[in-house]
Scaffold this active site. Structure first.
Site, PDB file in Angstrom:
ATOM      1  N   LYS A 187     -18.933  15.389  23.274  1.00 15.61           N
ATOM      2  CA  LYS A 187     -18.317  14.118  22.873  1.00 15.61           C
ATOM      3  C   LYS A 187     -17.457  14.294  21.615  1.00 15.61           C
ATOM      4  O   LYS A 187     -16.440  13.616  21.452  1.00 15.61           O
ATOM      5  CB  LYS A 187     -19.384  13.043  22.638  1.00 15.61           C
ATOM      6  CG  LYS A 187     -20.061  12.546  23.915  1.00 15.61           C
ATOM      7  CD  LYS A 187     -19.084  11.904  24.901  1.00 15.61           C
ATOM      8  CE  LYS A 187     -19.824  11.145  25.996  1.00 15.61           C
ATOM      9  NZ  LYS A 187     -18.913  10.707  27.087  1.00 15.61           N
ATOM     10  N   TYR A 202     -29.875  14.145  22.630  1.00 15.60           N
ATOM     11  CA  TYR A 202     -28.492  14.071  23.122  1.00 15.60           C
ATOM     12  C   TYR A 202     -27.952  15.494  23.353  1.00 15.60           C
ATOM     13  O   TYR A 202     -27.064  15.706  24.176  1.00 15.60           O
ATOM     14  CB  TYR A 202     -27.610  13.265  22.164  1.00 15.60           C
ATOM     15  CG  TYR A 202     -26.384  12.709  22.852  1.00 15.60           C
ATOM     16  CD1 TYR A 202     -26.499  11.888  23.978  1.00 15.60           C
ATOM     17  CD2 TYR A 202     -25.103  13.006  22.392  1.00 15.60           C
ATOM     18  CE1 TYR A 202     -25.375  11.383  24.620  1.00 15.60           C
ATOM     19  CE2 TYR A 202     -23.975  12.496  23.022  1.00 15.60           C
ATOM     20  CZ  TYR A 202     -24.124  11.694  24.136  1.00 15.60           C
ATOM     21  OH  TYR A 202     -23.002  11.193  24.775  1.00 15.60           O
TER      22      TYR A 202
END
Ligand code: NAD
Length: 257
Positions: free
Chosen positions: A165, A158
């Site tokens: 995020k 990720y």
């Protein structure tokens, strides 16, 4: 009609439909089933032929181009909303981007430009949308964005999107605090992995997907319909005292160590 949630008469903006698989598509479907009027955006002329069949199928009232990095794009989008509707009741920010070379490398090696671009498109644009929406929501409203668990825990591959995020989730809490007195709510929806175009940009996404289905207590993959059900609820008056939250729709994966 969605029997659980009533969005009759509500006007919503959806940013993030790329194709039938997009999370924003599942949300638009749920908004429409609950009776909402929807305006949506497409990224640019190249994207339009993939977006328009979806928005036509779902009975979206109008579509407008919007690349959040293009000067004046959000200004003209919100001017359109004011012209068309004179106000707005909810918006969904369902967009993210990171340059491939930065996304596929280690976070520690990410470039300042790549990081800034990912942050601008995936996080700061939500704040800009909130700023333009605020005067159009004199009786309150609901702002929603879409995040991922990789913000809190390290999810293999990720990478750069983890801190981006995390910033989006924090921004959601600050928006909720700043706009709460005006009854404007801000919440982040955190789905488990779903095979979309953006997700396909991650290295070894298939492994993330398989691992999620295996770990999650419900042992089921997440669908865009599952996400849409939560988005429609958050857009509705039934969620009027829910703000500043990050809500997982992940078949329970987030509780597993
Ligand atoms: P998607 O590819 O269908 O949607 C991503 C959207 O971002 C596209 O519509 C694209 O046009 C838009 N976008 C990119 N750059 C833009 C820009 N400069 N201006 C305007 N729009 C831009 O993929 P998706 O998975 O539906 O992604 C939607 C959101 O869901 C993203 O925030 C993503 O991080 C988040 N999310 C996805 C998953 C998943 O597994 N798919 C899980 C959790 C969160």
């Amino acid at each position: 009609m969605n029997p659980l949630v009533n969005l009759n008469g509500k006007r919503g903006l959806v940013v993030g439909i790329a194709n039938e698989q997009s999370i924003a598509t599942g949300c638009t479907q749920a908004f429409r089933q609950a009776g909402a009027r929807i305006g949506a955006t497409y990224l640019n002329d190249k994207a339009r032929p993939f977006v328009e069949p979806v928005t036509d199928r779902l009975g979206v009232e109008w579509i407008e181009p919007c690349d959040v990095q293009e000067a004046g794009a959000l200004e003209s989008l919100f001017a359109k909303i004011e012209r068309e509707w004179g106000g707005l009741d909810f918006l969904l920010h369902s967009i993210a981007f990171a340059p491939k070379e930065d996304l596929h490398g280690r976070l520690v090696d990410s470039s300042a430009n790549g990081f800034a671009k990912a942050m601008d498109i995936s996080c700061h644009s939500f704040l800009r949308m909130a700023r333009f929406a605020e005067p159009l929501m004199p009786n309150g409203g609901s702002l929603m964005c879409v995040t991922f668990y990789g913000s809190e825990r390290v999810v293999d591959h990720y990478n750069l999107m983890g801190p981006v995020k995390a910033a989006l989730e924090s921004a959601t809490r600050y928006l909720a605090a700043e706009l709460g007195a005006k009854d404007i709510r801000a919440n982040a929806i955190s789905p488990g992995p779903i095979a979309t175009r953006a997700a396909g940009g991650l290295d070894q996404f298939d492994r993330i997907l398989a691992q999620a289905a295996e770990q999650a207590p419900e042992k089921e993959p997440i669908s865009i319909t599952d996400v849409g059900a939560l988005a429609a609820f958050l857009a509705s008056d039934a969620a009027r005292r829910i703000t500043g939250t990050i809500i997982p729709v992940d078949a329970g994966q987030h509780i597993i160590a």
